[in-house]
Design an enzyme around this catalytic site. Structure first.
Site, PDB file in Angstrom:
ATOM      1  N   SER A  39      18.502  83.212  33.760  1.00 17.02           N
ATOM      2  CA  SER A  39      17.300  82.533  34.239  1.00 17.02           C
ATOM      3  C   SER A  39      17.540  81.707  35.487  1.00 17.02           C
ATOM      4  O   SER A  39      16.617  81.487  36.268  1.00 17.02           O
ATOM      5  CB  SER A  39      16.719  81.657  33.125  1.00 17.02           C
ATOM      6  N   HIS A  62      13.362  86.928  30.776  1.00 21.51           N
ATOM      7  CA  HIS A  62      13.011  87.253  32.166  1.00 21.51           C
ATOM      8  C   HIS A  62      13.054  88.749  32.427  1.00 21.51           C
ATOM      9  O   HIS A  62      12.956  89.184  33.578  1.00 21.51           O
ATOM     10  CB  HIS A  62      13.935  86.513  33.138  1.00 21.51           C
ATOM     11  N   LYS A 100       6.101  84.185  29.683  1.00 16.53           N
ATOM     12  CA  LYS A 100       6.409  84.389  31.107  1.00 16.53           C
ATOM     13  C   LYS A 100       5.564  85.532  31.661  1.00 16.53           C
ATOM     14  O   LYS A 100       4.373  85.348  31.838  1.00 16.53           O
ATOM     15  CB  LYS A 100       7.908  84.533  31.271  1.00 16.53           C
TER      16      LYS A 100
HETATM   17  C1  LIG Z   1      12.041  80.397  29.130  1.00 11.17           C
HETATM   18  C2  LIG Z   1      13.182  80.933  28.373  1.00 11.17           C
HETATM   19  C3  LIG Z   1      13.211  80.870  26.990  1.00 11.17           C
HETATM   20  C4  LIG Z   1      12.183  80.117  26.205  1.00 11.17           C
HETATM   21  O1  LIG Z   1      10.984  80.803  26.121  1.00 11.17           O
HETATM   22  P1  LIG Z   1       9.664  79.968  25.782  1.00 11.17           P
HETATM   23  O2  LIG Z   1       8.719  80.987  25.276  1.00 11.17           O
HETATM   24  O3  LIG Z   1       9.234  79.334  27.063  1.00 11.17           O
HETATM   25  O4  LIG Z   1      10.047  78.953  24.760  1.00 11.17           O
HETATM   26  C5  LIG Z   1      14.237  81.488  26.326  1.00 11.17           C
HETATM   27  N1  LIG Z   1      15.219  82.114  26.997  1.00 11.17           N
HETATM   28  C6  LIG Z   1      15.249  82.173  28.342  1.00 11.17           C
HETATM   29  C7  LIG Z   1      16.355  82.889  29.030  1.00 11.17           C
HETATM   30  C8  LIG Z   1      14.234  81.563  29.074  1.00 11.17           C
HETATM   31  O5  LIG Z   1      14.265  81.587  30.406  1.00 11.17           O
END
Ligand SMILES: *Cc1c(COP(=O)(O)O)cnc(C)c1O
Length: 391
Positions: A181, A209, A240
């Site tokens: 990320s 991602h 996302k």
């Molecule tokens: C954003 C993210 C999460 C968390 O996801 P949410 O649905 O926002 O809680 C988990 N793992 C990674 C790699 C992320 O970037």
């Protein structure tokens, strides 16, 4: 009398003196890759809405319908009485989208990582965790109470070696982001699958991602690398690229039955509201049906990286997707440069420790399919104008 929490003030002052104090602000998301911050319209390069789906009229209509038919909250955990038709439809959509045997929805991606790892591993096991893994994976490993070992994905022979002597543990797990990320690069999933096979380890991946961005049908980096059916535990987020909220796990029926019974972060949390489920299901449907959105995103990624190179800026790693880190090293400088870009109308992430290792503070720019070419051109010009080396 002094407050029993007075020590927090000195801790906060300490964070501030090290330029690590985080201040919260208010943002309104607007369509087309824009946002409002303190009343100013900014081009938003600091979000994860990779396909612009959170403003898609079809997601909003699906959410409105579920809201008016079924109310604003699920009212209970999924096991008790919160598993609505909207949640069931979302599970079905996930099974179709992921091409897996079964799927389970969690309140967030964070909760999915925490609950899944803690339900699978315990103190008799060892977990190998990539050093760039997301905090929620690290926290899941901690909660599991297993032996915790960190590896680097640019030195997988060391992981392999270490696993070779890990047979005394009851079970071995390898846990990784598929797309890192803060780095933007993709894990060497093909090699990890082979190591897991060879060393009798269980691979758990987080496609937060990857979903909607990578792969022929948008399933993620595992699909892109052709190894999706060799990864027993695939975790993802609906927050996302999918444009809604929630986490999910895709796998075999036995995995999902186990998590229904032992995944504490979904058992002991209220189910997602109908509107959130309906929007997520519609987001997944659109991702599968409209590959042109992914194509538009990738055109932006290629164009933006090329333009950065043309002005002499190299993103941090050999990454190709929508996450573009530009390392400034110093935390104060990263915040300053992000601020200067904001003055010029661009919101970008200024990322500091502990989110990234000490000495690697950076700008984190994220691209979306809805950014137009003009925005990309202007952002590159703005970065060039404020970048220390060129000033
Ligand atoms: C954003 C993210 C999460 C968390 O996801 P949410 O649905 O926002 O809680 C988990 N793992 C990674 C790699 C992320 O970037």
């Amino acid at each position: 009398m002094t407050s029993p929490l007075a020590w927090l003030n000195s801790e906060l002052a300490d964070l501030e003196s090290r330029h690590l104090l985080r201040r919260r602000r208010q943002f309104e998301s607007l369509p087309g890759g824009w946002c409002l911050a303190a009343g100013r319209r900014l081009r938003n390069f600091a979000g994860n809405d990779y396909l612009g789906l959170s403003h898609d009229p079809r997601l909003k209509a699906a959410a409105e319908r579920a809201l008016s038919e079924s109310g604003s909250g699920a009212g209970a955990s999924a096991l008790v009485s919160g598993r609505s038709q909207w949640l069931v439809q979302l599970e079905e959509q996930l099974i179709e989208f992921e091409g897996c045997g079964a799927a389970l929805v969690f309140p967030t991606g964070y909760a999915a990582n925490l609950g899944t790892i803690a339900a699978l591993a315990d103190s008799e096991d060892v977990i190998y965790c990539d050093r760039f893994n997301h905090a929620s994976l690290v926290d899941g490993c901690r909660l599991a109470g297993a032996k915790f070992r960190v590896y680097r994905h640019d030195a997988l022979d060391k992981l392999d070696e270490s696993l070779a002597s890990a047979s005394p543990f009851r079970r071995r797990f390898i846990v990784t982001d598929t797309v890192f990320s803060m780095e933007g690069d993709v894990a060497p999933l093909g090699v990890l699958v082979e190591i897991a096979d060879r060393r009798d380890a269980i691979l758990i991946v987080d496609e937060a991602h990857g979903t909607g961005v990578w792969g022929e049908s948008g399933r993620g980096a595992c699909e892109a690398l052709g190894i999706a059916d060799r990864v027993p535990v695939r975790i993802g987020t609906l927050s996302k690229a999918v444009g809604s909220l929630g986490g999910f796990v895709a796998g075999d029926q036995s995995l999902i039955d186990w998590l229904w019974n032992c995944g504490r972060t979904q058992i002991y949390s209220t189910a997602l509201p109908p509107a959130v489920c309906a929007a997520a299901a519609e987001g997944l449907r659109i991702i599968a049906a409209e590959p042109q959105r992914r194509a538009a995103l990738w055109r932006n990624c290629d164009l933006f990286r090329q333009m950065l190179q043309d002005v002499g800026l190299e993103p941090h790693r050999a990454a190709s997707g929508p996450i573009v880190p530009l390392v400034l090293a110093d935390a104060e400088l990263a915040v300053e440069i992000a601020g200067r870009l904001e003055e010029r109308g661009f919101l970008v992430g200024g990322i500091r420790p502990p989110t990234v290792p000490q000495g690697t503070s950076r700008l984190r720019i994220t691209l979306s399919a809805v950014h137009d070419e003009e925005s990309l051109v202007e952002l590159v010009a703005a970065i060039h104008a404020v970048w220390p080396r060129f000033r």
